[in-house]
Design an enzyme around this catalytic site. Structure first.
Site, PDB file in Angstrom:
ATOM      1  N   ARG A  91      17.032 -21.490 -21.847  1.00 19.53           N
ATOM      2  CA  ARG A  91      17.055 -22.211 -23.128  1.00 19.53           C
ATOM      3  C   ARG A  91      15.965 -21.755 -24.103  1.00 19.53           C
ATOM      4  NH1 ARG A  91      18.887 -25.607 -19.188  1.00 19.53           N
ATOM      5  NH2 ARG A  91      20.763 -26.767 -19.772  1.00 19.53           N
ATOM      6  N   HIS A 116      21.537 -19.538 -22.682  1.00 18.45           N
ATOM      7  CA  HIS A 116      22.180 -18.338 -22.117  1.00 18.45           C
ATOM      8  C   HIS A 116      22.777 -17.405 -23.159  1.00 18.45           C
ATOM      9  CE1 HIS A 116      21.259 -19.934 -18.292  1.00 18.45           C
ATOM     10  NE2 HIS A 116      22.335 -20.652 -18.066  1.00 18.45           N
ATOM     11  N   HIS A 187      23.877 -14.859 -13.312  1.00 19.99           N
ATOM     12  CA  HIS A 187      24.169 -16.279 -13.122  1.00 19.99           C
ATOM     13  C   HIS A 187      25.209 -16.502 -12.015  1.00 19.99           C
ATOM     14  CE1 HIS A 187      24.531 -20.510 -14.073  1.00 19.99           C
ATOM     15  NE2 HIS A 187      23.455 -20.382 -14.823  1.00 19.99           N
ATOM     16  N   ASP A 260      16.641 -28.196 -11.566  1.00 22.30           N
ATOM     17  CA  ASP A 260      17.037 -27.315 -12.673  1.00 22.30           C
ATOM     18  C   ASP A 260      15.749 -26.969 -13.416  1.00 22.30           C
ATOM     19  OD1 ASP A 260      18.482 -25.888 -14.465  1.00 22.30           O
ATOM     20  OD2 ASP A 260      19.680 -27.559 -15.231  1.00 22.30           O
ATOM     21  N   GLU A 324      18.011 -17.837 -10.540  1.00 17.95           N
ATOM     22  CA  GLU A 324      17.997 -16.899 -11.658  1.00 17.95           C
ATOM     23  C   GLU A 324      16.585 -16.364 -11.870  1.00 17.95           C
ATOM     24  OE1 GLU A 324      19.633 -19.249 -14.976  1.00 17.95           O
ATOM     25  OE2 GLU A 324      20.319 -20.555 -13.375  1.00 17.95           O
TER      26      GLU A 324
HETATM   27  C1  GAL Z   1      21.799 -23.052 -15.580  1.00 17.47           C
HETATM   28  C2  GAL Z   1      20.953 -24.028 -16.316  1.00 17.47           C
HETATM   29  C3  GAL Z   1      21.624 -25.376 -16.221  1.00 17.47           C
HETATM   30  C4  GAL Z   1      23.045 -25.316 -16.734  1.00 17.47           C
HETATM   31  C5  GAL Z   1      23.785 -24.183 -16.048  1.00 17.47           C
HETATM   32  C6  GAL Z   1      25.168 -23.951 -16.618  1.00 17.47           C
HETATM   33  O1  GAL Z   1      21.220 -21.784 -15.634  1.00 17.47           O
HETATM   34  O2  GAL Z   1      19.663 -24.051 -15.776  1.00 17.47           O
HETATM   35  O3  GAL Z   1      20.890 -26.335 -16.947  1.00 17.47           O
HETATM   36  O4  GAL Z   1      23.041 -25.133 -18.110  1.00 17.47           O
HETATM   37  O5  GAL Z   1      23.076 -22.972 -16.187  1.00 17.47           O
HETATM   38  O6  GAL Z   1      25.983 -25.039 -16.382  1.00 17.47           O
END
Ligand code: GAL
Length: 361
Positions: A91, A116, A187, A260, A324
């Protein structure tokens, strides 16, 4: 002719060349090694769609989420199932940052923030894909100046290599023609059961990090680097993911609805072991090695079971984890975080290795 006119004409030629680029065909490629391990990729989002590794009972398990058809990847693009995300993975607060005195505004696609690389980020693009040997696939793409709000024409190359020791290397490179920011990561969602029938809460996780970056409710870092000591985020001693995942009295767990968060890796930018995960029922161990300073561990808190994967596998709540390797979230707005800036003449380089074995730790 005056120099600025020549530069102007050259830029015009570059823009025309970019807009004339033909979109490559969406394809799948599989690579394998002599141990029976194989990996499949599609150039839609430069993504990994399957990763088949040995389990302790002599069978092979597919440990990443995937779908049966390419169309399903298009339909679920906001789940980020296996792609390379960027230009800035994770983010950026309010999608805004200042670089060399100029303010930039990126696409907003996560509440009031940028996530992303935006809704039209690299994970939604059809990349050039080439099998360069039996064990290696090369993906490349040119992200034009202004895409999703980012400055600079950026050329990105990602190499996926399957090694003889059952590890998969992801090597990233990028160059730019103007100062910009970059943070590329994979991802992939892993489930070491080999199916989403079972939750990833049973996986045992270890993370080589004594610190993390606390966030606000929108998961944007406050700027603080806090100790994990005495918190549910302390994975220095191997612990089942499910053991403390609901300890909502700890605010960061409440904000994220589970895990997260960005862990500040102890070894900073040295290529080293960042984390390891073990699933007792299959015996599969995955190690994550990287030269990146951060690790975002996402425990699948947003998954609701509406998404159906390969062979009817229901992608339910907490049935896939993402590990990640990357720079810290919102680093462009925190001068104390590792710099995400890439300038002309420099090469962005990132190496991450996901290594599989049956040697429990
Ligand atoms: C992750 C992120 C989460 C969510 C996910 C996608 O990388 O940390 O908060 O956005 O991707 O659903």
């Amino acid at each position: 002719m005056k120099p600025f006119k020549i530069i102007g004409m050259l830029s015009l030629v570059a823009v025309i060349a970019l807009s004339c680029q033909r979109t490559p065909k969406v394809e799948m490629i599989t690579i394998s090694n002599h141990n029976g391990m194989s990996a499949t990729f599609t150039n839609y989002g430069a993504r990994i769609t399957s990763l088949i590794v040995p389990a302790s009972d002599g069978t092979f398990k597919d440990v990443v989420w995937g779908y049966d058809t390419v169309e399903e990847y298009y339909a679920s693009s906001d789940l980020y199932c296996g792609p390379i995300v960027g230009r800035y993975g994770n983010r950026i607060g309010k999608g805004r940052f200042v670089l060399e005195g100029k303010e930039y505004f990126l696409t907003i696609n996560d509440g009031e923030n940028h996530l992303h690389g935006g809704s039209g980020g690299l994970s939604t693009k059809v990349w050039n894909m080439e099998k360069i040997s039996d064990r290696e696939v090369k993906m490349s793409i040119l992200s034009p100046d202004g895409e999703e709000g980012y400055p600079g024409n950026v050329e990105i190359t990602v190499y996926y290599t399957l090694n003889y020791d059952n590890s998969l290397d992801i090597k990233y490179e990028a160059v730019t023609d103007a100062p910009t920011i970059i943070n590329l990561t994979s991802h992939a969602y892993f489930n070491l059961h080999g199916t989403s029938k079972y939750s990833t809460n049973s996986h045992i996780l270890r993370i080589n990090a004594a610190h993390f970056t606390p966030t606000d409710e929108g998961l944007i870092p406050t700027g603080e680097i806090a100790s994990v000591g005495g918190t549910p985020l302390d994975f220095r001693v191997p612990t089942a993911i499910g053991e403390r995942i609901d300890e909502v009295s700890f605010e960061p767990i409440a904000f994220a609805g589970g895990y997260d968060h960005n862990w500040v890796l102890d070894k900073e930018r040295e290529f080293s072991l960042a984390a390891e995960v073990f699933e007792p029922s299959t015996g599969i161990v995955m190690q994550v090695w990287s030269d990146q300073p951060g690790l975002q561990f996402y425990s699948g808190n947003f998954m609701d079971g509406k998404d159906i994967g390969r062979g009817g596998d229901i992608h339910g709540y907490r049935t896939g984890i993402a590990l990640e390797t990357q720079n810290y979230p919102d680093a462009p707005n925190h001068p104390d975080f590792p710099s995400p800036v890439l300038r002309p003449g420099e090469v962005y380089k990132h190496l991450t290795r996901y290594s599989f074995s049956l040697n429990a730790f």
